[in-house]
Design a protein around this motif. Structure first.
Motif, PDB file in Angstrom:
ATOM      1  N   MET A   1       0.832  -1.212   0.000  1.00  0.00           N
ATOM      2  CA  MET A   1       0.000   0.000   0.000  1.00  0.00           C
ATOM      3  C   MET A   1       0.862   1.255   0.000  1.00  0.00           C
ATOM      4  O   MET A   1       0.569   2.220  -0.681  1.00  0.00           O
ATOM      5  CB  MET A   1      -0.905   0.000   1.243  1.00  0.00           C
ATOM      6  N   TYR A   2       1.982   1.205   0.769  1.00  0.00           N
ATOM      7  CA  TYR A   2       2.842   2.388   0.855  1.00  0.00           C
ATOM      8  C   TYR A   2       3.294   2.837  -0.536  1.00  0.00           C
ATOM      9  O   TYR A   2       3.217   4.020  -0.875  1.00  0.00           O
ATOM     10  CB  TYR A   2       4.058   2.132   1.750  1.00  0.00           C
ATOM     11  N   SER A   3       3.757   1.881  -1.331  1.00  0.00           N
ATOM     12  CA  SER A   3       4.306   2.243  -2.643  1.00  0.00           C
ATOM     13  C   SER A   3       3.267   2.905  -3.531  1.00  0.00           C
ATOM     14  O   SER A   3       3.560   3.885  -4.219  1.00  0.00           O
ATOM     15  CB  SER A   3       4.863   1.001  -3.341  1.00  0.00           C
ATOM     16  N   GLU A   8       1.490   7.961  -6.028  1.00  0.00           N
ATOM     17  CA  GLU A   8       0.380   8.883  -6.292  1.00  0.00           C
ATOM     18  C   GLU A   8       0.700  10.289  -5.765  1.00  0.00           C
ATOM     19  O   GLU A   8       0.516  11.292  -6.462  1.00  0.00           O
ATOM     20  CB  GLU A   8      -0.880   8.325  -5.606  1.00  0.00           C
ATOM     21  N   LEU A   9       1.247  10.349  -4.544  1.00  0.00           N
ATOM     22  CA  LEU A   9       1.535  11.653  -3.943  1.00  0.00           C
ATOM     23  C   LEU A   9       2.697  12.353  -4.643  1.00  0.00           C
ATOM     24  O   LEU A   9       2.678  13.571  -4.831  1.00  0.00           O
ATOM     25  CB  LEU A   9       1.830  11.496  -2.443  1.00  0.00           C
ATOM     26  N   LEU A  26       9.816  -1.514  14.670  1.00  0.00           N
ATOM     27  CA  LEU A  26       9.971  -2.421  13.533  1.00  0.00           C
ATOM     28  C   LEU A  26       9.102  -1.999  12.349  1.00  0.00           C
ATOM     29  O   LEU A  26       9.525  -2.053  11.193  1.00  0.00           O
ATOM     30  CB  LEU A  26       9.594  -3.850  13.979  1.00  0.00           C
ATOM     31  N   ALA A  27       7.892  -1.593  12.639  1.00  0.00           N
ATOM     32  CA  ALA A  27       6.967  -1.173  11.583  1.00  0.00           C
ATOM     33  C   ALA A  27       7.474   0.102  10.905  1.00  0.00           C
ATOM     34  O   ALA A  27       7.354   0.257   9.684  1.00  0.00           O
ATOM     35  CB  ALA A  27       5.575  -0.946  12.175  1.00  0.00           C
ATOM     36  N   ILE A  28       8.066   0.993  11.688  1.00  0.00           N
ATOM     37  CA  ILE A  28       8.607   2.237  11.117  1.00  0.00           C
ATOM     38  C   ILE A  28       9.822   1.920  10.246  1.00  0.00           C
ATOM     39  O   ILE A  28       9.969   2.452   9.141  1.00  0.00           O
ATOM     40  CB  ILE A  28       8.963   3.233  12.232  1.00  0.00           C
ATOM     41  N   GLN A  29      10.677   1.007  10.750  1.00  0.00           N
ATOM     42  CA  GLN A  29      11.867   0.621   9.969  1.00  0.00           C
ATOM     43  C   GLN A  29      11.483   0.055   8.609  1.00  0.00           C
ATOM     44  O   GLN A  29      12.161   0.291   7.608  1.00  0.00           O
ATOM     45  CB  GLN A  29      12.687  -0.409  10.753  1.00  0.00           C
ATOM     46  N   GLU A  30      10.390  -0.679   8.566  1.00  0.00           N
ATOM     47  CA  GLU A  30       9.953  -1.286   7.316  1.00  0.00           C
ATOM     48  C   GLU A  30       9.586  -0.211   6.287  1.00  0.00           C
ATOM     49  O   GLU A  30       9.965  -0.297   5.117  1.00  0.00           O
ATOM     50  CB  GLU A  30       8.754  -2.187   7.594  1.00  0.00           C
ATOM     51  N   ILE A  31       8.872   0.814   6.734  1.00  0.00           N
ATOM     52  CA  ILE A  31       8.491   1.895   5.815  1.00  0.00           C
ATOM     53  C   ILE A  31       9.702   2.775   5.494  1.00  0.00           C
ATOM     54  O   ILE A  31       9.871   3.240   4.364  1.00  0.00           O
ATOM     55  CB  ILE A  31       7.344   2.734   6.435  1.00  0.00           C
ATOM     56  N   TYR A  32      10.569   2.948   6.494  1.00  0.00           N
ATOM     57  CA  TYR A  32      11.823   3.692   6.281  1.00  0.00           C
ATOM     58  C   TYR A  32      12.639   3.028   5.172  1.00  0.00           C
ATOM     59  O   TYR A  32      13.184   3.714   4.300  1.00  0.00           O
ATOM     60  CB  TYR A  32      12.619   3.734   7.590  1.00  0.00           C
ATOM     61  N   SER A  33      12.679   1.709   5.189  1.00  0.00           N
ATOM     62  CA  SER A  33      13.496   0.983   4.202  1.00  0.00           C
ATOM     63  C   SER A  33      12.939   1.145   2.789  1.00  0.00           C
ATOM     64  O   SER A  33      13.647   0.899   1.813  1.00  0.00           O
ATOM     65  CB  SER A  33      13.584  -0.498   4.581  1.00  0.00           C
ATOM     66  N   LYS A  34      11.681   1.554   2.684  1.00  0.00           N
ATOM     67  CA  LYS A  34      11.110   1.829   1.362  1.00  0.00           C
ATOM     68  C   LYS A  34      11.362   3.266   0.915  1.00  0.00           C
ATOM     69  O   LYS A  34      10.909   3.682  -0.141  1.00  0.00           O
ATOM     70  CB  LYS A  34       9.607   1.542   1.376  1.00  0.00           C
ATOM     71  N   GLY A  35      12.048   4.033   1.774  1.00  0.00           N
ATOM     72  CA  GLY A  35      12.443   5.382   1.385  1.00  0.00           C
ATOM     73  C   GLY A  35      11.763   6.507   2.137  1.00  0.00           C
ATOM     74  O   GLY A  35      12.129   7.670   1.981  1.00  0.00           O
ATOM     75  N   GLN A  36      10.775   6.185   2.954  1.00  0.00           N
ATOM     76  CA  GLN A  36      10.045   7.238   3.668  1.00  0.00           C
ATOM     77  C   GLN A  36      10.925   7.857   4.760  1.00  0.00           C
ATOM     78  O   GLN A  36      11.590   7.149   5.510  1.00  0.00           O
ATOM     79  CB  GLN A  36       8.765   6.649   4.288  1.00  0.00           C
ATOM     80  N   ARG A  37      10.941   9.186   4.828  1.00  0.00           N
ATOM     81  CA  ARG A  37      11.774   9.854   5.835  1.00  0.00           C
ATOM     82  C   ARG A  37      10.976  10.768   6.761  1.00  0.00           C
ATOM     83  O   ARG A  37      11.512  11.275   7.736  1.00  0.00           O
ATOM     84  CB  ARG A  37      12.875  10.686   5.140  1.00  0.00           C
ATOM     85  N   VAL A  38       9.706  11.013   6.450  1.00  0.00           N
ATOM     86  CA  VAL A  38       8.904  11.909   7.289  1.00  0.00           C
ATOM     87  C   VAL A  38       7.855  11.085   8.038  1.00  0.00           C
ATOM     88  O   VAL A  38       7.030  10.406   7.421  1.00  0.00           O
ATOM     89  CB  VAL A  38       8.202  12.997   6.440  1.00  0.00           C
ATOM     90  N   PHE A  39       7.921  11.141   9.368  1.00  0.00           N
ATOM     91  CA  PHE A  39       6.979  10.382  10.191  1.00  0.00           C
ATOM     92  C   PHE A  39       6.286  11.311  11.178  1.00  0.00           C
ATOM     93  O   PHE A  39       6.877  12.283  11.657  1.00  0.00           O
ATOM     94  CB  PHE A  39       7.701   9.247  10.925  1.00  0.00           C
ATOM     95  N   GLY A  40       5.029  10.993  11.477  1.00  0.00           N
ATOM     96  CA  GLY A  40       4.227  11.819  12.377  1.00  0.00           C
ATOM     97  C   GLY A  40       3.835  11.069  13.637  1.00  0.00           C
ATOM     98  O   GLY A  40       3.466   9.889  13.576  1.00  0.00           O
ATOM     99  N   LEU A 211      -3.798   3.613   6.649  1.00  0.00           N
ATOM    100  CA  LEU A 211      -3.692   3.087   5.292  1.00  0.00           C
ATOM    101  C   LEU A 211      -2.292   2.514   5.024  1.00  0.00           C
ATOM    102  O   LEU A 211      -2.128   1.601   4.212  1.00  0.00           O
ATOM    103  CB  LEU A 211      -4.000   4.219   4.293  1.00  0.00           C
ATOM    104  N   ILE A 212      -1.291   3.039   5.710  1.00  0.00           N
ATOM    105  CA  ILE A 212       0.085   2.575   5.535  1.00  0.00           C
ATOM    106  C   ILE A 212       0.439   1.488   6.550  1.00  0.00           C
ATOM    107  O   ILE A 212       1.013   0.455   6.211  1.00  0.00           O
ATOM    108  CB  ILE A 212       1.075   3.752   5.688  1.00  0.00           C
ATOM    109  N   PHE A 213       0.087   1.738   7.806  1.00  0.00           N
ATOM    110  CA  PHE A 213       0.545   0.860   8.885  1.00  0.00           C
ATOM    111  C   PHE A 213      -0.504  -0.156   9.330  1.00  0.00           C
ATOM    112  O   PHE A 213      -0.243  -0.992  10.180  1.00  0.00           O
ATOM    113  CB  PHE A 213       0.940   1.710  10.111  1.00  0.00           C
ATOM    114  N   GLY A 214      -1.715  -0.042   8.822  1.00  0.00           N
ATOM    115  CA  GLY A 214      -2.801  -0.891   9.317  1.00  0.00           C
ATOM    116  C   GLY A 214      -3.521  -0.206  10.461  1.00  0.00           C
ATOM    117  O   GLY A 214      -3.047   0.801  10.990  1.00  0.00           O
ATOM    118  N   ALA A 215      -4.648  -0.762  10.847  1.00  0.00           N
ATOM    119  CA  ALA A 215      -5.475  -0.130  11.878  1.00  0.00           C
ATOM    120  C   ALA A 215      -4.728  -0.065  13.213  1.00  0.00           C
ATOM    121  O   ALA A 215      -3.849  -0.876  13.485  1.00  0.00           O
ATOM    122  CB  ALA A 215      -6.773  -0.911  12.051  1.00  0.00           C
ATOM    123  N   ARG A 216      -5.084   0.965  14.008  1.00  0.00           N
ATOM    124  CA  ARG A 216      -4.497   1.101  15.347  1.00  0.00           C
ATOM    125  C   ARG A 216      -5.456   0.547  16.388  1.00  0.00           C
ATOM    126  O   ARG A 216      -6.657   0.593  16.216  1.00  0.00           O
ATOM    127  CB  ARG A 216      -4.250   2.579  15.669  1.00  0.00           C
TER     128      ARG A 216
END
Ligand SMILES: *Cc1c(COP(=O)(O)O)cnc(C)c1O
Length: 219
Positions: A1-3, A8-9, A26-40, A211-216
């Motif tokens: 989903m992240y990609s 699109e963005l 771990l979940a943040i590292q996974e998205i980081y490894s796809k290139g994402q650098r901005v986290f909220g 949408l990126i990390f799954g439901a909280r």
């Protein structure tokens, strides 16, 4: 989903804040490894812990209600605070940013939806706020735009109307208070459920979590 989302963005030239609140390292590292650098994140101590544990090229954005006595935890590293909604908060950010010899970027949060329980800025009092900012000295704060959340509703027409009104407020504030400041350009609006509408209405920055990390489970 992240990609899919990031492609699109990127096409739309809209910035993605990946909202990682409540999610493990771990979940943040996974998205980081796809290139994402901005986290909220929306809790100061949680954000500070994640900052310590994760690569230092991450830009941390604070979203959601910020308590004054918690600013000290994030002032050494936070990149952008999305949720300034009173002068007292601005004063404390200034103080903590100066203590850390940094400039902290901020967005002003304005109520557009039916969040009747929340205090803060609205269409009637935002003028006073920006007037105050203009007349006083905040050398360690850079205001770069505004943020808003649409009502929690399935009524897409209403959501669109609210985003439209935020964009109109932005244009008004920009021309009135920042006519020569090309850094005042951000409209943070749009989340997992409504980001497509937000972009159509002029968003420059979307905050997407589930949408990126799954439901909280909470948060
Ligand atoms: C949690 C949160 C988001 C992300 O919400 P999702 O619906 O999971 O995308 C965005 N903005 C703020 C202020 C939040 O607190």
């Amino acid at each position: 989903m992240y990609s899919e989302i990031i492609n699109e963005l990127n096409e739309q030239k809209v910035q993605l804040v990946a909202v990682s609140k409540t999610k493990p390292i771990l979940a943040i590292q996974e998205i980081y490894s796809k290139g994402q650098r901005v986290f909220g994140e929306n809790r100061a101590q949680e954000m500070a812990e994640k900052y310590k544990a994760l690569p230092k090229d991450i830009q941390w954005h604070f979203i959601g209600h910020l308590q004054r006595n918690k600013i000290k935890y994030i002032a050494p590293f936070v990149e952008l605070i999305h949720s300034i909604d009173e002068i007292k908060l601005l004063d404390e950010v200034q103080k903590q940013a100066a203590a850390n010899d940094r400039i902290i970027q901020c967005l002003i949060q304005i109520k557009i939806g039916e969040e009747s329980t929340k205090t803060g800025l609205n269409k009637d009092n935002y003028q006073d706020f920006f007037q105050h900012f203009e007349n006083n000295n905040y050398p360690n704060i850079q205001l770069i735009g505004i943020m808003g959340m649409a009502s929690f509703t399935s009524d897409k027409k209403q959501i669109r109307t609210e985003f439209k009104s935020l964009k109109m407020l932005f244009d008004q504030i920009q021309s009135q208070f920042f006519p020569k400041d090309d850094q005042f350009k951000e409209i943070s609006m749009g989340m997992s459920g409504d980001y497509t509408i937000a972009i159509e209405e002029g968003s420059t920055m979307v905050r997407i979590g589930s949408l990126i990390f799954g439901a909280r489970n909470y948060g």
